[in-house]
Design a protein around this motif. Structure first.
Motif, mmCIF file in Angstrom:
data_model
loop_
_atom_site.group_PDB
_atom_site.id
_atom_site.type_symbol
_atom_site.label_atom_id
_atom_site.label_comp_id
_atom_site.label_asym_id
_atom_site.label_seq_id
_atom_site.Cartn_x
_atom_site.Cartn_y
_atom_site.Cartn_z
ATOM 1 N N TYR A 23 -17.352 -9.547 27.061
ATOM 2 C CA TYR A 23 -17.146 -10.056 25.706
ATOM 3 C C TYR A 23 -17.963 -9.256 24.684
ATOM 4 O O TYR A 23 -17.463 -8.897 23.612
ATOM 5 N N THR A 27 -16.631 -7.147 21.543
ATOM 6 C CA THR A 27 -17.061 -7.577 20.209
ATOM 7 C C THR A 27 -17.804 -6.471 19.467
ATOM 8 O O THR A 27 -17.594 -6.250 18.270
ATOM 9 N N ALA A 52 -4.727 -12.344 15.496
ATOM 10 C CA ALA A 52 -5.130 -12.748 16.844
ATOM 11 C C ALA A 52 -5.839 -14.093 16.818
ATOM 12 O O ALA A 52 -5.647 -14.938 17.702
ATOM 13 N N SER A 53 -6.649 -14.313 15.798
ATOM 14 C CA SER A 53 -7.359 -15.578 15.668
ATOM 15 C C SER A 53 -6.401 -16.733 15.428
ATOM 16 O O SER A 53 -6.577 -17.835 15.979
ATOM 17 N N ASP A 56 -4.946 -17.630 18.634
ATOM 18 C CA ASP A 56 -5.948 -18.314 19.458
ATOM 19 C C ASP A 56 -6.033 -19.793 19.127
ATOM 20 O O ASP A 56 -6.373 -20.614 19.992
ATOM 21 N N ASP A 60 -5.797 -21.440 22.693
ATOM 22 C CA ASP A 60 -6.975 -22.076 23.277
ATOM 23 C C ASP A 60 -6.758 -23.557 23.527
ATOM 24 O O ASP A 60 -7.135 -24.085 24.576
ATOM 25 N N TYR A 114 -5.150 -6.289 21.991
ATOM 26 C CA TYR A 114 -6.226 -7.190 21.585
ATOM 27 C C TYR A 114 -5.806 -8.656 21.740
ATOM 28 O O TYR A 114 -6.605 -9.495 22.169
ATOM 29 N N GLY A 118 -7.523 -11.495 24.249
ATOM 30 C CA GLY A 118 -7.957 -12.823 23.830
ATOM 31 C C GLY A 118 -7.363 -13.923 24.688
ATOM 32 O O GLY A 118 -8.039 -14.894 25.049
ATOM 33 N N TYR A 121 -9.004 -13.839 28.174
ATOM 34 C CA TYR A 121 -10.373 -14.338 28.077
ATOM 35 C C TYR A 121 -10.378 -15.867 28.072
ATOM 36 O O TYR A 121 -11.229 -16.505 28.700
ATOM 37 N N THR A 122 -9.427 -16.459 27.387
ATOM 38 C CA THR A 122 -9.324 -17.920 27.306
ATOM 39 C C THR A 122 -9.108 -18.545 28.672
ATOM 40 O O THR A 122 -9.657 -19.613 28.972
ATOM 41 N N LYS A 368 -14.336 -17.624 18.998
ATOM 42 C CA LYS A 368 -13.435 -16.511 18.680
ATOM 43 C C LYS A 368 -13.146 -16.444 17.189
ATOM 44 O O LYS A 368 -13.116 -15.363 16.590
ATOM 45 N N THR A 372 -13.875 -13.531 14.672
ATOM 46 C CA THR A 372 -12.815 -12.940 13.855
ATOM 47 C C THR A 372 -13.195 -12.949 12.376
ATOM 48 O O THR A 372 -12.970 -11.967 11.657
#
Length: 445
Positions: A23, A27, A52-53, A56, A60, A114, A118, A121-122, A368, A372
Motif C-alpha cells: 500500500y 501511495t 477510482a475513489s 471505491d 468497498d 489503478y 483498488g 486491495y479491498t 482510500k 484520494t
C-alpha cells in the motif's frame, strides 16, 4: 483465559506489515510515476484518482456486505485472506508497468490498472481488519491484536519509506520506469507472501449468526449507529495527516530539502514516532476515556505539525517535529480503531448482529478516500504552483510543498476533533453492553 495464540499475533503483525509495504509503495509513488515517468498531465491523474475513489464508495461497501454474508468451513473472512494476496501482487506491478502506446492509451491503461488495484486491495483489507473483531471474546485481546496490526502496518510503511529509494536506485534510479516495475514486483512478492500466512493461521472465535444478514438490513449497522458515523467522519479527516505526507514526501524531499534521500529519514521519523505512539496507546486506553485521548492527541498533533512551518529551520528540526506529530498520529490510530470495536459492539447490542464486514469496509473506503483527496489536493497544488517535471526549485514551489507537509496535516488534526461531539459512548456504557452481549451468547449456546 486468553484465546489468541502467539503464532496468531505474530502472523497478524506480519500480514499487516506485508500489506502496508504494498500500500505504501503505491501511495508514495503511483502519482509520481504517472506524472513524471508516464508523462500523464497532473489534471488527468487527479481525475483518475477521484474516479477510482468514487468506485471505491460502491466497491468497498459491497465487499463488506459480501464478507458479512460469507459462511464457509474456513470461516467468514479467511477465504478472502487466502485469495486476496495473489491478485494484489499482480495489480500492483501493473500500476507501475509502462505499456507504451499513445498518450490517450497510456491514460486509459493507467486508470484501469489503478482501479483494479483498488478493488483487489479491498478483497483483502476488509477481512484482515474485520477478523480482529472476531478473534476473541476478550476486549483487551482484540485491542491487542489491533495494536499489533497497526504496528506491523507502520513497520511495513517504514520499510518502504526507508528502503524504496535504494531499491529504485538498484534497479535503475528514480527516473527509470523499469525501475519502478522491478521495485513493485519485489515489494509485492514479499508483501503477498506475508499476507498469505493470515489465511492459514488466524482463527475466528465469535461465530456469525446462523442466518445471513440481508444486504438491506446490514447497512443499518452504519445508518442507525450515530457514534460510528461521527467516528467515520473524524477518521476521514485524520487519515489525511499521513496520507498527505506520503503522497507529497518525494516532491518535498527533492524540491524543499534538495535531496530525494531525505525520504529515508522521513521514514525513520515515522517509525520512531508512530511505534512509540501506538505502543503507549493500550495503557492510555485502559486508564482514560478513548474519546478524550483522541481529542488530546489531535490537538497536540496539530501544534507539532505546524511548528516547523512557523519557525522555519532545515531538515533536522523538521524531522524531529515530524516524529513528534507521527507519535500523536500513532495514538489516534490505535484509539480510533478501538473505538470502532466499541461501535461494532454497540451495533450488535442495538440491532442484534455485528456487521464487522460493512464497518471495516467503510473504514477501508475512508482511508482510500482520504488518500484520494490527498492526491487530489496535491494534483491541484501542482497545477497552482505551475509545477513541471524536474523543474528548478523556486520560492512558490518550496512554500507550497512545505505547506502541504506541515500546514495541511495541522488543519486536519484540528478538523478531526469536531465530529466527535456526536460520539457519546462512555466507558461504563460499553462495559455494560459487552456484559449483556456475553450473556446473550451464553444463553444461545
Amino acid at each position: 483465559m486468553k484465546a489468541i495464540s502467539n503464532a496468531e499475533k505474530l502472523t497478524y503483525t506480519d500480514s499487516l506489515l506485508g500489506q502496508n509495504m504494498i500500500y505504501s509503495f503505491v501511495t508514495m509513488y503511483v502519482m509520481f510515476f504517472f506524472t513524471d515517468l508516464l508523462r500523464i498531465p497532473s489534471e488527468s491523474v487527479t481525475i483518475i484518482m477521484v474516479a477510482a475513489s468514487l468506485w471505491d464508495a460502491v466497491n468497498d461497501i459491497l465487499m463488506g456486505m459480501i464478507a458479512d454474508r460469507t459462511k464457509t468451513r474456513w470461516g467468514k473472512f479467511r477465504p478472502y485472506l487466502l485469495a486476496g494476496p495473489f491478485v494484489i501482487a499482480v495489480t500492483t506491478v501493473l500500476c507501475f508497468w509502462n505499456f507504451g502506446g499513445s498518450a490517450v492509451g497510456t491514460v486509459a491503461v493507467a486508470a484501469v490498472c489503478y482501479v483494479l488495484w483498488g478493488m483487489s486491495y479491498t478483497v483483502y483489507d476488509i477481512p484482515i481488519w474485520a477478523i480482529s473483531s472476531v478473534s476473541s471474546h476478550d476486549a483487551d485481546e482484540k485491542n491487542g491484536m489491533v495494536t499489533l496490526g497497526k504496528i506491523g502496518g507502520t513497520l511495513g510503511t517504514v520499510i518502504v519509506s526507508v528502503g524504496s529509494v535504494a531499491l529504485l536506485n538498484a534497479f535503475g534510479g528514480e527516473r527509470s520506469a523499469p525501475a519502478y516495475a522491478a521495485a513493485a514486483a519485489t515489494i509485492a512478492g514479499v508483501g503477498a507472501l506475508l499476507m498469505l500466512l493470515s489465511g492459514f493461521v488466524l482463527r475466528e472465535r465469535i461465530a456469525p449468526p446462523a442466518k445471513g444478514i440481508p444486504f438491506r438490513r446490514n447497512i443499518h449497522t452504519i445508518l442507525d449507529n450515530t457514534p460510528l458515523k461521527a467516528l467515520m467522519v473524524s477518521l476521514l479527516v485524520v487519515n489525511m495527516v499521513n496520507n498527505v505526507r506520503q503522497v507529497a514526501q518525494m516532491y518535498f524531499a527533492v524540491y524543499v530539502w534538495g535531496d530525494s534521500s531525505y525520504v529515508t529519514y522521513i521514514g525513520l521519523s515515522l517509525v520512531v514516532g508512530m511505534i512509540f505512539g501506538m505502543a503507549v496507546s493500550p495503557a492510555l486506553i485502559r486508564r482514560f476515556d478513548k474519546k478524550h485521548i483522541f481529542i488530546t492527541a489531535c490537538a497536540a498533533g496539530a501544534v507539532s505539525s505546524f511548528l516547523p512551518f512557523a519557525v522555519g529551520g532545515g531538515p533536522v528540526p523538521g524531522l524531529i517535529l515530524l516524529g513528534v506529530s507521527f507519535a500523536f498520529t500513532g495514538v489516534t490510530t490505535i484509539t480510533s480503531t478501538s473505538m470502532l470495536m466499541d461501535a461494532i459492539d454497540y451495533a450488535e447490542h442495538k440491532l442484534g448482529f455485528r456487521g464487522e464486514g460493512v464497518v471495516f469496509s467503510m473504514n477501508t473506503f475512508l482511508n482510500k478516500l482520504s488518500s484520494t483527496i490527498s492526491k487530489g489536493l496535491l494534483g491541484v497544488s501542482l497545477t497552482a504552483m505551475h509545477y513541471v517535471d524536474n523543474m528548478a526549485p523556486n520560492e512558490t514551489v518550496q512554500t507550497g510543498f512545505s505547506a502541504i507537509v506541515y500546514v495541511v496535516p495541522a488543519v486536519c488534526f484540528l478538523l478531526a476533533i469536531l465530529p466527535l461531539a456526536f460520539y457519546r459512548l462512555k466507558p461504563a456504557q460499553i462495559d455494560t453492553i459487552r456484559a449483556e452481549l456475553e450473556n446473550r451468547r451464553t444463553a444461545e449456546k
